[in-house]
Design an enzyme around this catalytic site. Structure first.
Site, PDB file in Angstrom:
ATOM      1  N   ARG A 172     -10.181  10.127 -12.297  1.00  0.00           N
ATOM      2  CA  ARG A 172      -9.565  10.245 -10.974  1.00  0.00           C
ATOM      3  C   ARG A 172      -9.015   8.913 -10.477  1.00  0.00           C
ATOM      4  NH1 ARG A 172     -13.959  11.885  -7.181  1.00  0.00           N
ATOM      5  NH2 ARG A 172     -12.254  11.852  -5.674  1.00  0.00           N
ATOM      6  N   LYS A 173      -9.224   7.846 -11.223  1.00  0.00           N
ATOM      7  CA  LYS A 173      -8.795   6.514 -10.791  1.00  0.00           C
ATOM      8  C   LYS A 173      -7.425   6.154 -11.386  1.00  0.00           C
ATOM      9  CE  LYS A 173     -13.541   4.739 -10.399  1.00  0.00           C
ATOM     10  NZ  LYS A 173     -14.489   3.694 -10.868  1.00  0.00           N
ATOM     11  N   ASP A 211       0.829  -1.201   0.000  1.00  0.00           N
ATOM     12  CA  ASP A 211       0.000   0.000   0.000  1.00  0.00           C
ATOM     13  C   ASP A 211       0.867   1.257   0.000  1.00  0.00           C
ATOM     14  OD1 ASP A 211      -2.418   1.435   0.080  1.00  0.00           O
ATOM     15  OD2 ASP A 211      -2.320   1.593   2.254  1.00  0.00           O
TER      16      ASP A 211
END
Length: 236
Positions: free
Chosen positions: A202-203, A157
């Protein structure tokens, strides 16, 4: 130059900062040297010879010498790792001096060298990829002698998020899908490979895999979706 930086700090993607805080920022710009901030991804005595070998390999190809800060030609850029993620934002190194808090980046929350997350990331803007060297310490144990799966997820992450941030600006994790293939031994050195898959509005979609340094063994694979946000929303 100082005025230019101050203007950029004053507008976080459309969010205004109060004039009082902006005045304090402008004053702080005259006294703060960004290079003086501690970069926790610099080599330290806990790094194994293998960790240092691969660090030297990628650092030699960087566009800036991370020890002398001299400009040089190279496809890679070493990404510093501070004790607060806010310092990666536009003007964040100055804002963090003004917004005092006990908050600390999770992967940098333990001061003991070599005990938890020892890592360094390198970014290749042309190829839109990020390579992270990761040496997990003894406090990250899950199954005896091996790294906890949550610690591996944290690193995935962290590194994919860093890549998304450099490609698309401030972003948050929307979906993290992980397949664990094989346990990672404590104290070993692994490479976290991250690459841009695609950007849709936006992804930002990023793929990732964790391998041995010779890439003969795949420990973990993952796909991650990030959504870009307005930085000002993080400040309420």
């Amino acid at each position: 130059m100082l005025a230019h930086i101050a203007r950029r700090i004053g507008h976080f993607h459309g969010h205004q900062i109060s004039s009082a805080i902006l005045r304090r920022m402008r004053a702080s710009l005259k006294t703060i040297n960004p290079i003086s901030l501690q970069d926790f991804s610099q080599p330290n005595p806990s790094w194994s010879p293998e960790m240092r070998k691969f660090y030297d390999h990628y650092n030699a190809q960087c566009d800036t010498d991370t020890e002398t800060y001299e400009n040089k030609t190279g496809p890679w850029r070493k990404l510093p790792s501070y004790n607060r993620s806010i310092k990666h934002a536009t003007g964040g190194i100055y804002i963090s001096k003004l917004i005092q808090a006990k908050a600390r980046l999770f992967t940098r929350s333990v001061n003991e060298q070599g005990a938890t997350f020892e890592y360094v990331a390198f970014f290749n803007k042309e190829e839109k990829i990020c390579i992270c060297l990761f040496q997990p310490g003894h406090l990250l144990e899950g199954a005896p002698g091996h790294v906890h799966g949550g610690a591996i997820a944290t690193m995935i992450d962290t590194v994919t998020g860093t890549l998304a941030g450099y490609l698309s600006g401030p972003s948050v994790t929307a979906n993290l899908n992980i397949n664990y293939r094989s346990p990672v031994p404590l104290g070993s050195v692994v490479i976290i490979h991250c690459a841009l898959d695609r950007i849709e509005g936006r992804k930002t979609f990023i793929t990732c895999k964790v391998t041995s340094t010779d890439e003969s063994k795949v420990y973990t694979e993952a796909t991650v979706l990030f959504v870009s946000i307005k930085l000002g929303s993080l400040f309420g």
